[in-house]
Design a protein around this motif. Structure first.
Motif, mmCIF file in Angstrom:
data_model
loop_
_atom_site.group_PDB
_atom_site.id
_atom_site.type_symbol
_atom_site.label_atom_id
_atom_site.label_comp_id
_atom_site.label_asym_id
_atom_site.label_seq_id
_atom_site.Cartn_x
_atom_site.Cartn_y
_atom_site.Cartn_z
ATOM 1 N N GLU A 134 -1.179 25.042 58.536
ATOM 2 C CA GLU A 134 -0.087 24.897 57.895
ATOM 3 C C GLU A 134 1.126 25.811 58.403
ATOM 4 O O GLU A 134 2.320 25.510 58.444
ATOM 5 C CB GLU A 134 -0.155 24.843 56.427
ATOM 6 C CG GLU A 134 -0.666 26.069 55.659
ATOM 7 C CD GLU A 134 0.355 27.126 55.286
ATOM 8 O OE1 GLU A 134 1.647 26.487 55.154
ATOM 9 O OE2 GLU A 134 0.204 28.235 55.254
ATOM 10 N N LYS A 135 0.776 27.166 58.479
ATOM 11 C CA LYS A 135 1.692 27.884 59.103
ATOM 12 C C LYS A 135 2.380 27.694 60.527
ATOM 13 O O LYS A 135 3.475 27.831 60.763
ATOM 14 C CB LYS A 135 1.325 29.479 59.110
ATOM 15 C CG LYS A 135 2.347 30.485 59.545
ATOM 16 C CD LYS A 135 1.764 31.840 59.496
ATOM 17 C CE LYS A 135 3.021 32.863 59.895
ATOM 18 N NZ LYS A 135 3.328 32.843 61.142
ATOM 19 N N ARG A 157 8.371 23.872 63.720
ATOM 20 C CA ARG A 157 9.557 23.121 63.559
ATOM 21 C C ARG A 157 10.715 23.926 63.951
ATOM 22 O O ARG A 157 12.012 23.096 64.231
ATOM 23 C CB ARG A 157 9.509 22.744 62.112
ATOM 24 C CG ARG A 157 8.365 21.890 61.477
ATOM 25 C CD ARG A 157 8.199 20.564 62.285
ATOM 26 N NE ARG A 157 9.495 19.724 62.012
ATOM 27 C CZ ARG A 157 9.907 18.488 62.383
ATOM 28 N NH1 ARG A 157 8.976 17.995 63.213
ATOM 29 N NH2 ARG A 157 10.860 17.931 62.360
ATOM 30 N N LEU A 204 11.497 27.757 55.338
ATOM 31 C CA LEU A 204 10.221 27.233 55.599
ATOM 32 C C LEU A 204 9.347 27.807 56.392
ATOM 33 O O LEU A 204 8.169 28.163 56.231
ATOM 34 C CB LEU A 204 10.489 25.662 55.905
ATOM 35 C CG LEU A 204 9.095 24.777 56.104
ATOM 36 C CD1 LEU A 204 8.502 24.546 54.614
ATOM 37 C CD2 LEU A 204 9.517 23.320 56.839
ATOM 38 N N GLY A 205 9.925 28.097 57.667
ATOM 39 C CA GLY A 205 9.013 28.428 58.771
ATOM 40 C C GLY A 205 9.729 29.808 59.465
ATOM 41 O O GLY A 205 10.913 30.304 59.098
ATOM 42 N N ARG A 208 4.616 24.675 59.976
ATOM 43 C CA ARG A 208 6.004 25.149 59.613
ATOM 44 C C ARG A 208 6.914 26.031 60.519
ATOM 45 O O ARG A 208 8.075 25.635 60.682
ATOM 46 C CB ARG A 208 5.987 26.253 58.273
ATOM 47 C CG ARG A 208 5.440 25.439 56.913
ATOM 48 C CD ARG A 208 5.303 26.364 55.799
ATOM 49 N NE ARG A 208 4.225 27.395 55.723
ATOM 50 C CZ ARG A 208 4.289 28.732 55.972
ATOM 51 N NH1 ARG A 208 5.492 29.195 56.171
ATOM 52 N NH2 ARG A 208 3.244 29.502 56.033
#
Length: 388
Positions: A356-357, A363, A206-207, A360
């Motif tokens: 949004e990056k 986290r 995801l990140g 991600r």
């Protein structure tokens, strides 16, 4: 606008070093979209890292480095993370390894000097490869399933390592393996070109996609005895201050999110308002909350770093400090990025914007060692012990 990180620069030396981190951050930012989409590490960014002489900075002056203090390391790592957290975390592992090897004297001089010479002369980059799919984080105490079998005076390694940051771009891997002949865990330094060594592109997360932390696969890799550079230390491990490069990274991501959220709020004016949203009370509340959270996180992180630098006699007792600051700063970074997302509103979910990056990427800090539960347990045990 003076950046939040810049306010922690204290002298000309730090300013000079900081410019190196700024150059790396600026280059990393150019490649964010590509590296995020492709789960790849930018070779152009790595080139700038090497041109700036960054890989050797943490080594002591007598070995050809700048002898970075922990405070300085965190300052530089945070700035790089402001450009791209993936780059900061990736090179942070190398920097921490250099600091660890030079300060803790874990290797024999011949092995240490062999690596240091290449880092200084050619800015070679290394990382430890310890995590495995079955054992999870090595901090949990699992024994590697990677094996080193003695055969005709050489060691033959077979196994798989996960979470190998910059896997395709490292010059050397420092790999942990269970050694049958010694019934112990050893660390082997392996050249990237060694036959039987390969990288499998498994990184689909995801990140922090730009760390390109693919799997390192060893299939009957033959090594000389002098490639065995370290044996697992018995007893309780000593606190490792360099691991604070982890919270510094996620704090840098949070600062970048704060900067972009403030800029967005000052510029965005919907047609329902006669002023930018930065002047709307509930937006100002969120900006103010980001500010005090970041002020607290910076003060805590850098005060612990100064204690590590200025009171070396206390380092062996600083495990609780290091764990607590990692827990506090990474969780605060997540809270700040969440506030930035709320300021941006629905636009924060769009890939047109960087929010949004950040969301991600930040986290991932919750899953870097030490994990929150381990820190809380350590602090509880410390509180009720008689050793305070």
């Amino acid at each position: 606008m003076t950046g939040m990180i810049e306010t922690w620069i204290k002298n000309e030396r730090q300013e000079r070093l900081f410019q190196k981190a700024t150059a790396i951050a600026d280059e990393a930012k150019k490649h964010i979209q590509e590296t995020d989409q492709q789960a790849a590490f930018s070779p152009q960014t790595l080139q700038v890292i090497k041109e700036e002489g960054y890989p050797s900075l943490a080594l002591p002056p007598q070995d050809g480095g700048e002898g970075l203090s922990l405070y300085e390391l965190l300052l530089l790592q945070e700035k790089i993370a402001e450009g791209d957290g993936s780059v900061a975390l990736s090179i942070g592992w190398h920097m921490g390894t250099m600091m660890e090897l030079s300060q803790e004297e874990l290797w024999e001089p011949a092995s240490y000097n062999r690596l240091v010479q290449e880092v200084v002369s050619s800015q070679k980059v290394v990382n430890r490869a310890a995590t495995e799919p079955s054992t999870g984080s090595p901090t949990r105490g699992g024994i590697p399933e990677t094996t080193a079998v003695k055969r005709d005076g050489r060691y033959v390694l077979s196994g798989r390592k996960s979470f190998t940051s910059m896997a395709e771009h490292l010059d050397y891997y420092i790999v942990s393996a269970y050694m049958e002949d010694k019934d112990s865990v050893g660390w082997f330094m392996i050249d990237r070109h060694q036959p039987g060594l390969s990288v499998e592109q498994t990184w689909d997360t995801l990140g922090m996609r730009g760390t390109a932390s693919h799997d390192l696969v060893m299939n009957e890799v033959e090594l000389n005895e002098d490639d065995l550079v370290e044996l697992k230390q018995e007893g309780k491990p000593s606190p490792k201050g360099w691991l604070l490069h982890i919270p510094a990274c996620y704090l840098g991501i949070a600062v970048a999110a704060r900067n972009d959220a403030v800029a967005f709020a000052k510029e965005f004016q919907p047609n329902s308002l006669d002023k930018p949203i930065a002047e709307v009370p509930h937006i100002q509340d969120k900006i103010g909350e980001m500010e005090w959270k970041l002020m607290q996180a910076h003060a805590y992180l850098y005060s612990v770093a100064r204690k590590w630098d200025e009171e070396p006699e206390k380092r062996k007792h600083m495990g609780p400090d290091l764990g607590a600051v990692k827990l506090a700063v990474t969780n605060t970074a997540n809270e700040v990025v969440d506030l930035a997302m709320r300021i941006a509103g629905g636009r924060g979910l769009s890939k047109t914007y960087p929010f949004e990056k950040y969301y991600r990427d930040v986290r991932a800090g919750l899953h870097n060692p030490p994990m929150d539960d381990a820190v809380v347990s350590m602090l509880a045990k410390h509180a009720v012990s008689d050793d305070q």
